[in-house]
Write a protein that holds these residues in place. Structure first.
Motif, mmCIF file in Angstrom:
data_model
loop_
_atom_site.group_PDB
_atom_site.id
_atom_site.type_symbol
_atom_site.label_atom_id
_atom_site.label_comp_id
_atom_site.label_asym_id
_atom_site.label_seq_id
_atom_site.Cartn_x
_atom_site.Cartn_y
_atom_site.Cartn_z
ATOM 1 N N VAL A 69 -7.735 7.113 14.743
ATOM 2 C CA VAL A 69 -6.708 8.008 15.278
ATOM 3 C C VAL A 69 -5.389 7.255 15.384
ATOM 4 C CG1 VAL A 69 -6.004 9.398 17.272
ATOM 5 C CG2 VAL A 69 -8.395 9.433 16.509
ATOM 6 N N ARG A 70 -5.423 6.059 15.917
ATOM 7 C CA ARG A 70 -4.224 5.237 16.082
ATOM 8 C C ARG A 70 -3.594 4.895 14.740
ATOM 9 N NH1 ARG A 70 -1.133 3.550 20.391
ATOM 10 N NH2 ARG A 70 0.533 2.406 19.425
ATOM 11 N N GLU A 71 -4.413 4.550 13.742
ATOM 12 C CA GLU A 71 -3.893 4.212 12.420
ATOM 13 C C GLU A 71 -3.143 5.386 11.804
ATOM 14 O OE1 GLU A 71 -7.176 2.933 10.014
ATOM 15 O OE2 GLU A 71 -7.567 1.192 11.288
ATOM 16 N N VAL A 72 -3.714 6.575 11.898
ATOM 17 C CA VAL A 72 -3.071 7.758 11.325
ATOM 18 C C VAL A 72 -1.795 8.085 12.091
ATOM 19 C CG1 VAL A 72 -3.326 10.235 10.873
ATOM 20 C CG2 VAL A 72 -5.215 8.675 10.364
ATOM 21 N N TYR A 73 -1.840 8.004 13.423
ATOM 22 C CA TYR A 73 -0.648 8.241 14.249
ATOM 23 C C TYR A 73 0.475 7.291 13.835
ATOM 24 C CZ TYR A 73 2.529 8.027 18.203
ATOM 25 O OH TYR A 73 3.659 8.014 18.989
ATOM 26 N N ASP A 74 0.163 6.008 13.744
ATOM 27 C CA ASP A 74 1.175 5.015 13.377
ATOM 28 C C ASP A 74 1.748 5.301 11.988
ATOM 29 O OD1 ASP A 74 0.874 3.725 15.808
ATOM 30 O OD2 ASP A 74 -0.422 2.136 14.998
ATOM 31 N N ALA A 75 0.895 5.652 11.041
ATOM 32 C CA ALA A 75 1.357 5.953 9.682
ATOM 33 C C ALA A 75 2.249 7.192 9.668
ATOM 34 C CB ALA A 75 0.165 6.149 8.745
ATOM 35 N N GLU A 76 1.887 8.210 10.439
ATOM 36 C CA GLU A 76 2.702 9.423 10.511
ATOM 37 C C GLU A 76 4.062 9.135 11.129
ATOM 38 O OE1 GLU A 76 2.327 12.623 9.364
ATOM 39 O OE2 GLU A 76 0.641 11.757 8.272
ATOM 40 N N MET A 77 4.093 8.342 12.182
ATOM 41 C CA MET A 77 5.373 8.018 12.822
ATOM 42 C C MET A 77 6.237 7.167 11.892
ATOM 43 S SD MET A 77 5.541 9.696 15.554
ATOM 44 C CE MET A 77 6.868 9.004 16.530
ATOM 45 N N ASP A 78 5.617 6.251 11.129
ATOM 46 C CA ASP A 78 6.371 5.436 10.172
ATOM 47 C C ASP A 78 6.971 6.291 9.063
ATOM 48 O OD1 ASP A 78 5.784 3.137 11.599
ATOM 49 O OD2 ASP A 78 4.172 2.494 10.246
#
Length: 86
Positions: free
Chosen positions: A37-46
């Motif tokens: 979940v954190r990886e996808v969140y970080d990628a989306e924000m980037d």
């Protein structure tokens, strides 16, 4: 739903909680892996447009932080109505 699918989230619920004059968003989710979940969140924000990230930063105190909390209980009635059925 694309993001939720990539995160591996099965259930996500957000709550608005007002405490001592400050509003908080609390999110409960069931997922295969919190790290995913954190990886996808970080990628989306980037990948998000700069204007969105700035607007988002104005209304949040910081990035979401998963808590390592043990649930007390969860009750889900089998066969309960879902959005898919409606």
């Amino acid at each position: 739903m694309d993001i939720v699918d990539r995160e591996g989230v099965h259930v996500e619920t957000a709550f608005l909680w007002a405490f001592e004059g400050t509003d908080y968003i609390l999110t409960y989710f069931e997922a295969e892996e919190a790290a995913r979940v954190r990886e996808v969140y970080d990628a989306e924000m980037d990948a998000a447009e700069h204007e969105f990230v700035e607007a988002f930063a104005e209304v949040v105190a910081g990035a979401p932080e998963p808590l390592d909390a043990e649930p007390l209980y969860r009750i889900a009635r089998p066969g309960r109505p879902t959005d898919e059925a409606n």
